[in-house]
Design an enzyme around this catalytic site. Structure first.
Site, PDB file in Angstrom:
ATOM      1  N   ASP A 114       0.838  -1.198   0.000  1.00 41.88           N
ATOM      2  CA  ASP A 114       0.000   0.000   0.000  1.00 41.88           C
ATOM      3  C   ASP A 114       0.874   1.249   0.000  1.00 41.88           C
ATOM      4  OD1 ASP A 114      -2.355   1.756   0.755  1.00 41.88           O
ATOM      5  OD2 ASP A 114      -3.274  -0.212   0.924  1.00 41.88           O
TER       6      ASP A 114
ATOM      7  N   HIS B 126      -3.756   5.785   2.930  1.00 45.13           N
ATOM      8  CA  HIS B 126      -4.542   4.582   2.613  1.00 45.13           C
ATOM      9  C   HIS B 126      -4.040   3.346   3.350  1.00 45.13           C
ATOM     10  CE1 HIS B 126      -6.131   1.310   0.022  1.00 45.13           C
ATOM     11  NE2 HIS B 126      -7.114   2.144  -0.246  1.00 45.13           N
TER      12      HIS B 126
ATOM     13  N   ALA C  97      -7.244  -9.095  -8.371  1.00 39.55           N
ATOM     14  CA  ALA C  97      -8.326  -9.901  -7.776  1.00 39.55           C
ATOM     15  C   ALA C  97      -8.751 -11.073  -8.653  1.00 39.55           C
ATOM     16  CB  ALA C  97      -9.527  -9.003  -7.477  1.00 39.55           C
TER      17      ALA C  97
ATOM     18  N   TYR D 199      -7.113 -13.003 -11.048  1.00 35.24           N
ATOM     19  CA  TYR D 199      -6.287 -14.120 -11.518  1.00 35.24           C
ATOM     20  C   TYR D 199      -6.853 -15.423 -10.939  1.00 35.24           C
ATOM     21  CZ  TYR D 199      -2.738 -10.699 -12.871  1.00 35.24           C
ATOM     22  OH  TYR D 199      -2.079  -9.662 -13.445  1.00 35.24           O
TER      23      TYR D 199
ATOM     24  N   SER E  95     -11.380  -1.597  -0.117  1.00 37.87           N
ATOM     25  CA  SER E  95     -10.104  -1.456   0.607  1.00 37.87           C
ATOM     26  C   SER E  95     -10.284  -1.635   2.107  1.00 37.87           C
ATOM     27  CB  SER E  95      -9.506  -0.065   0.368  1.00 37.87           C
ATOM     28  OG  SER E  95      -9.048   0.068  -0.941  1.00 37.87           O
TER      29      SER E  95
END
Ligand code: CA
Ligand code: CA
Length: 505
Positions: free
Chosen positions: A167, A207, A317, A319, A375
Site C-alpha cells: 500500500d 490509505h 483480484a 487471476y 479497501s
C-alpha cells in the site's frame, strides 16, 4: 516474537457438542436441545480431589506411591486437595486413577476461568465499529457484522503471524498500530519502500494506515479502534505514494514480503491490465503457501459504477490462482456496498466496508470513519486469515481459505454476486459450531447420528449412561461438507444412554 496467542489456541482446541440424550430402553428417544457447550479448558499440571471421609491417610499413601505431590489443602472444604500431575501423566489420566482408587469423593480438572473482557477501545465500546459488532446502531441491521466478539472468545491474537500490507506504507508510529508493527531483525525497520529502495515505510498518503487499522489496530489498549486481530505483525510494503502505482513497484514489495516471512498479504488496489508478471509473482507466493487477499475494486473512475468483474476483470483480484481471496464489501444493513464490484466467479466473499472507522495517517492519534470501499473489507478478511493461521499453523493455504469461505453468512444481497454468496463471519471461520443430531426417527433402532462440525475435523463420539463418565466409541474425520455419520447398534433393552461429541482442532 510474542507467543501470547498460542496457549489460548491450544487450550481451546477441543470443543464439545451439545449432548444428545437417547432413551433407548423404551424405544422412545429424547433429544436434549441444550445449547452448544462452551469449551472447558483446564490446567494440565494439576487436579482437584476431595478425599472420602476417613480415607485421608490411605489417600496420602496412594499419592506417595503414584509420585503425586500435594500442593495445597482446604480443611474448611472437607479436605479438598490440589495435586500436581507428575511429568509422565496427564490430568485426565490422573483423574481416572483417583476415581478408580475408591479413596476420593471426586477428582476433577482444575478448570480455567476467564475474565469477561471485551476490548476497551472506545470506538468499539461506543458502537462505531459496526462491522465487528452490529446491534442495530446508527440505522444498521442487527447482526450485519462478522461476529467479532464471539470469535474473540476463541482467539483474538495472531501475534506470530506476519501480514504484509502492500500500500502507501503505514504510519508505524500511530498509537494504535505501533505495537503491532513487524520489525525487521536485520535493520529494525517495518518493511520495504519500493518507491525509494529504502526501509522508510512512513505513510503520508494515508490509505495503508486505514487498511492496517482494520486488519490489526491494537486491541484492548484503551485507545481508538480495534483490529480484527488484536495483535498481529504488520509488515509495510510501500509501493504507492499517491492513489496510483504500477506493477514493478508492487511486485518488488511482494517479493520482499515473500522472502521476509509474510504469511498473508493484503492488496487493496486494482486495475484492468492483465499482467503476466503480476500473475507469476502471485504464483510464487502461492508456491510458498502465502495467502493473497485482494479487494475486487469500487467501480471504475470517474463514474464509479460497480463492475461485474467476471465480465470486466480487475487485477490482481481476478487471476485464477488458488491463494487469492478476492473481497467485495457490504454495508451496515448487509447489502452489497453501493460502490462494490462483484462477480459470481471471481469474487470469493464480502466483508463490511461502509464507513469503517479506522486509524489514519495525519498524526499518531488520528482516526477517521469517512471512507467506504473494498479497501476496508479486504483487511478484515486478512485479519481473519491471520487468526486462522495462528490457530491452525500447520494448515495449508487451501485449508485456511476454505475455513473462511465455509464460514460465511449467506446473504440475499450477495446471491450471485460472489462465489460463496456470503459475508465474512469470523466466529464461524475460527471455530465452526458442533452439532450432534439424531437421524433415525420415530423410535427406530439402530441409533443413527450425524456430527456437523465444519470440514476436516477429527470428531469423537462419546457415550455415557450417567452423564458423568464418558466412553469414546467412534472417531472419524468430517468430510469436505463438514459431517460424518455414526450408527450405534444399541439393543432395545439397553439402559438409557447419552451421546456427545468433541472435535479437534
Ligand atoms: Ca453479531
Ligand atoms: Ca485500540
Amino acid at each position: 516474537m510474542s507467543k501470547h496467542g498460542t496457549n489460548v489456541a491450544r487450550i481451546l482446541a477441543v470443543a464439545i457438542a451439545a449432548i444428545v440424550c437417547l432413551h433407548a430402553s423404551l424405544g422412545a428417544q429424547l433429544v436434549i436441545t441444550s445449547p452448544v457447550a462452551r469449551p472447558a479448558p483446564y490446567r494440565e499440571d494439576q487436579i482437584l480431589v476431595l478425599p472420602k471421609t476417613g480415607q485421608t491417610s490411605a489417600l496420602e499413601r496412594f499419592c506417595a506411591q503414584a509420585h503425586v505431590e500435594r500442593l495445597a489443602g482446604f480443611p474448611g472444604l472437607g479436605g479438598l486437595q490440589i495435586l500436581r500431575v507428575p511429568g509422565d501423566e496427564t490430568a485426565p489420566g490422573l483423574i481416572t486413577k483417583f476415581q478408580q482408587s475408591g479413596l476420593v469423593a471426586y477428582a476433577e480438572p482444575d478448570f480455567l476461568r476467564f475474565l469477561n473482557a471485551v476490548p476497551n477501545d472506545p470506538k468499539y465500546t461506543d458502537g462505531t465499529l459496526w462491522g465487528l459488532n452490529n446491534y442495530g446502531q446508527n440505522g444498521g441491521t442487527a447482526d450485519a457484522d462478522i461476529d467479532a466478539p464471539e470469535a474473540w472468545d476463541v482467539l483474538p491474537f495472531a501475534s506470530n503471524v506476519v501480514v504484509a500490507v502492500l500500500d502507501t506504507g503505514v504510519r508505524y508510529t500511530h498509537e494504535d498500530l505501533a505495537a503491532n508493527m513487524w520489525v525487521n531483525p536485520v535493520d529494525g525497520g517495518h518493511g520495504f519502500n519500493a518507491t525509494t529502495g529504502t526501509n522508510d515505510v512512513m505513510d503520508v498518503q494515508g490509505h495503508g494506515t486505514l487498511v492496517s487499522g482494520v486488519l490489526g489496530a491494537v486491541g484492548n489498549n484503551g485507545k481508538g479502534v480495534v483490529g480484527v486481530a488484536w495483535a498481529v505483525q504488520i509488515m509495510a510494503g510501500k509501493c504507492f505514494t499517491n492513489s496510483s502505482s504500477s506493477d514493478s513497484l508492487i511486485i518488488a514489495c511482494m517479493e520482499y514480503a515473500r522472502t521476509h516471512g509474510a504469511e498473508v498479504i493484503v492488496a487493496a488496489f486494482d486495475g484492468p491490465g492483465y499482467s503476466q508478471s503480476l500473475s507469476n509473482a502471485i504464483y510464487a507466493l502461492r508456491n510458498d503457501g502465502i495467502i493473497f487477499v485482494a479487494s475486487c475494486g469500487n467501480g471504475e473512475a470517474p463514474s464509479n459504477v460497480p463492475l461485474n468483474v467476471d465480465a470486466n476483470p480487475r487485477y490482481p483480484a481476478c487471476y485464477a490462482i488458488d491463494n487469492i481471496v478476492s473481497v467485495a464489501y457490504t454495508d451496515r444493513r448487509d447489502g452489497l456496498g453501493v460502490l462494490s464490484n462483484y462477480g459470481a466467479t471471481n469474487v470469493a466473499l464480502a466483508a463490511p466496508g461502509e464507513q469503517i472507522y479506522t486509524t489514519w495517517s495525519p498524526s499518531d492519534n488520528f482516526y477517521t470513519g469517512i471512507y467506504s470501499g473494498t479497501s476496508l473489507a479486504a483487511p478484515a478478511v486478512a485479519g481473519a486469515l491471520a487468526l486462522l493461521k495462528e490457530r491452525f499453523p500447520a494448515e495449508t493455504h487451501h485449508q485456511l481459505i476454505a475455513r473462511v469461505l465455509n464460514g460465511t453468512d449467506p446473504l440475499p444481497a450477495l446471491a450471485g454476486k460472489c462465489r460463496t454468496g456470503g459475508r465474512l463471519n469470523l466466529r464461524q471461520a475460527l471455530s465452526p459450531p458442533l452439532q450432534l443430531t439424531l437421524r433415525s426417527t420415530g423410535g427406530q433402532l439402530p441409533m443413527e447420528l450425524q456430527l456437523n462440525a465444519g470440514p476436516n475435523r477429527v470428531g469423537v463420539v462419546e457415550i455415557s449412561t450417567n452423564l458423568t463418565s464418558w466412553v469414546p466409541v467412534f472417531t472419524n474425520t468430517t468430510s469436505a461438507n463438514g459431517t460424518f455419520d455414526f450408527t450405534d447398534l444399541v439393543g432395545t433393552n439397553s439402559p438409557r444412554r447419552f451421546y456427545r461429541a468433541t472435535a479437534t482442532p
